[in-house]
Design a protein around this motif. Structure first.
Motif, PDB file in Angstrom:
ATOM      1  N   GLY A  84       1.023  -1.103  -0.073  1.00  0.00           N
ATOM      2  CA  GLY A  84      -0.104   0.013  -0.044  1.00  0.00           C
ATOM      3  C   GLY A  84       0.793   1.448   0.182  1.00  0.00           C
ATOM      4  O   GLY A  84       1.999   1.338  -0.461  1.00  0.00           O
ATOM      5  N   GLY A 100      -0.898   2.475   3.918  1.00  0.00           N
ATOM      6  CA  GLY A 100      -2.265   2.043   4.227  1.00  0.00           C
ATOM      7  C   GLY A 100      -2.418   1.180   5.659  1.00  0.00           C
ATOM      8  O   GLY A 100      -1.144   1.149   6.270  1.00  0.00           O
ATOM      9  N   THR A 101      -3.478   0.789   5.735  1.00  0.00           N
ATOM     10  CA  THR A 101      -3.563   0.070   7.234  1.00  0.00           C
ATOM     11  C   THR A 101      -4.159  -1.466   7.050  1.00  0.00           C
ATOM     12  O   THR A 101      -4.943  -1.675   6.355  1.00  0.00           O
ATOM     13  CB  THR A 101      -4.719   0.779   8.139  1.00  0.00           C
ATOM     14  N   LEU A 102      -3.196  -2.331   7.805  1.00  0.00           N
ATOM     15  CA  LEU A 102      -3.892  -3.911   8.102  1.00  0.00           C
ATOM     16  C   LEU A 102      -4.209  -4.012   9.467  1.00  0.00           C
ATOM     17  O   LEU A 102      -4.061  -3.411  10.403  1.00  0.00           O
ATOM     18  CB  LEU A 102      -2.522  -4.589   7.975  1.00  0.00           C
ATOM     19  N   LEU A 125       2.917  -0.865   4.840  1.00  0.00           N
ATOM     20  CA  LEU A 125       1.566  -1.084   5.598  1.00  0.00           C
ATOM     21  C   LEU A 125       1.622  -0.939   6.990  1.00  0.00           C
ATOM     22  O   LEU A 125       2.654  -1.297   7.522  1.00  0.00           O
ATOM     23  CB  LEU A 125       0.912  -2.281   5.243  1.00  0.00           C
TER      24      LEU A 125
END
Length: 383
Positions: free
Chosen positions: A186, A189-191, A211
Motif C-alpha cells: 500500500g 495503508g492499514t492492515l 502498511l
C-alpha cells in the motif's frame, strides 16, 4: 554453520528437489557454485519433472533446462540466488556440475518449475503467455468485491494485493484459506487483524510493503506456519518489525529467507504522510543529509508552485521553479551520485504528486502549469 557456509548445508554439484505447483509434480535444480563472499548460490534448473525423487538415480539422464519460449533464444535457465536453501527444497544427491561458467543473472526467489511450465506450454504450440491458474493479482478495491460475493476461493494459492488503503486480514483469510504465497502493499495503508495470518498453515512466503496498523501481538509465529520460507517486510511499524525479527531469525538456519527493514515509528508515519520521497529515508545508497536536503527542496518547490498557481498564470515563473528544483538536485547528486533510474522516476512522481495537491487546493485544471514545471526540470537536470 559458520559465516562462510550456507545456513543449510549446500555445495557445488548438489541436486535439489521441490514440489512445483506450476507443474503439479516435483522439479529439480542443480547448485553449480557457491559464492561465500556474496552469499549467493548459482542454480541451474533441470529439464525434469515427476514423482518425488529420493535420489539422483531416480532422475535418469538429466539435462539443463534451455528456454526457447518468447525471446529467450535457447538460454539456460540459470540464475544466482541467496544461498539460503528454502525450507521445502531437499538435497537428493550430487552430480558433477552440468555447467561451469558463472551466471550473470540474479533473482531473490528460487525457481519452482515455473520456467519449465512456461517452456512446456510454449512447446505444446500455444504461443500465448502461461498464467498460473492458482495465482491472483488484484487491487484492494477488487479484493473487496471478492469479499462481497462471499465465495471461498480455495483454488487461489498465490495472492498479490496492491493499492491497499485498509484491509482486514481476517476477512482475507476466510476467503483465501489455502494460500502459500501472500504479497500485500500500500501507500501508508492499514492492515487490521494481521494476527489472522497465523490461520494460513500452508503459507510459504509473506511480503508486506508500506502498511501499518500491526503491532507485536500480530506477529506471524513459526509454529503456525511451519512451511514458511520467505519473510520480506519493508515500511512497517517498528514494534511489529522487532517481533517478526525475533520470531524468525532463529528460523534462517532451517531455510527461511528473512528481510526486515524500513521499520517506522508512529511519529515518522505522521510526519511523512504527505512526503512522496519518504521511501528514500534509510535507502542504502542515499546519504542521510542528501535525503533531508532533497525533501527540503521538494517542500520549497511545492510551496513556490502553489503560490504561483494561486496568484495567476505566470507559467514562465513556474518553469523557473522547475529549473531551480533541477539545479538543487544536480548539486546534491554531484556530491554522492545517488540519483539512479529508480530515484529519477520517483522525483518525477513527486512532482506529479505536488501538482495534484495544488490542483485540489486551487480547484481548477493545472495541466498547463504542471507541463511548465516539468519543462523547467527537463531543461536543467543532470540526473
Amino acid at each position: 554453520m559458520g559465516r562462510h557456509q550456507p545456513p543449510r548445508p549446500l555445495a557445488a554439484g548438489d541436486v535439489v528437489a521441490v514440489y512445483s505447483e506450476a507443474l503439479g509434480a516435483w522439479a529439480v535444480s542443480q547448485v553449480t557454485g557457491i559464492d561465500a563472499a556474496a552469499k549467493c548460490a548459482a542454480v541451474l534448473e533441470l529439464d525434469w519433472s515427476g514423482p518425488e525423487p529420493a535420489a539422483v538415480a531416480d532422475l535418469g539422464d538429466v539435462r539443463p533446462l534451455r528456454l526457447t519460449h518468447h525471446s529467450w533464444g535457447g538460454m539456460l535457465s540459470y540464475c544466482n540466488h541467496g544461498w539460503v536453501l528454502p525450507r521445502n527444497f531437499t538435497v537428493i544427491g550430487s552430480l558433477l556440475p552440468l555447467v561451469t561458467e558463472p551466471s550473470g543473472a540474479y533473482a531473490s526467489v528460487w525457481g519452482r518449475g515455473e520456467q519449465l511450465a512456461r517452456q512446456r506450454h510454449w512447446d505444446s504450440g500455444d504461443r500465448g503467455d502461461w498464467n498460473a491458474p492458482y495465482s491472483l493479482t488484484c487491487t484492494a478495491e477488487e479484493l473487496a468485491a471478492e469479499h462481497t460475493r462471499g465465495a471461498v476461493r480455495s483454488d487461489v494459492k498465490h495472492l498479490t494485493v496492491r493499492q491497499i488503503t485498509r484491509l482486514d486480514c481476517a476477512r482475507l483469510v476466510a476467503v483465501f484459506p489455502n494460500l502459500t504465497r501472500l504479497s500485500l502493499s500500500g501507500n501508508l495503508g492499514t492492515l487490521t487483524s494481521a494476527a489472522a495470518l497465523n490461520r494460513l498453515p500452508r503459507l510459504q512466503g509473506l511480503t508486506i510493503r508500506e502498511l501499518f496498523g500491526m503491532d507485536a501481538a500480530d506477529c506471524l509465529l513459526p509454529c503456525h506456519v511451519p512451511e514458511m520460507e520467505e519473510v520480506s517486510l519493508y515500511g512497517i511499524p517498528a514494534g511489529y518489525a522487532a517481533a517478526m525479527r525475533k520470531a524468525w531469525r532463529p528460523q534462517v538456519r532451517h531455510g527461511v529467507q528473512l528481510d526486515v527493514h524500513g521499520a517506522r515509528k508512529p511519529e515518522w508515519v505522521a510526519a511523512n504522510a504527505a512526503n512522496p520521497l519518504r521511501d528514500w529515508d534509510g535507502r542504502e545508497h542515499i546519504p542521510r543529509a542528501g535525503y533531508r536536503k532533497a525533501v527540503a527542496q521538494y517542500e520549497a518547490t511545492r510551496d513556490a508552485f502553489l503560490a504561483e498557481v494561486t496568484g495567476g498564470e505566470r507559467y514562465g515563473d513556474i518553469a523557473e521553479i522547475g529549473r531551480a528544483f533541477a539545479a538543487a538536485l544536480n548539486a546534491l547528486d554531484s556530491r554522492s551520485s545517488f540519483i539512479e533510474t529508480v530515484e529519477r522516476e520517483e522525483l518525477f512522481e513527486a512532482l506529479d504528486f505536488l501538482a495534484e495537491e495544488a490542483q485540489t487546493a486551487a480547484g481548477c485544471d493545472l495541466s498547463a502549469a504542471r507541463a511548465a514545471l516539468i519543462e523547467g526540470v527537463e531543461s536543467s537536470r543532470d540526473w
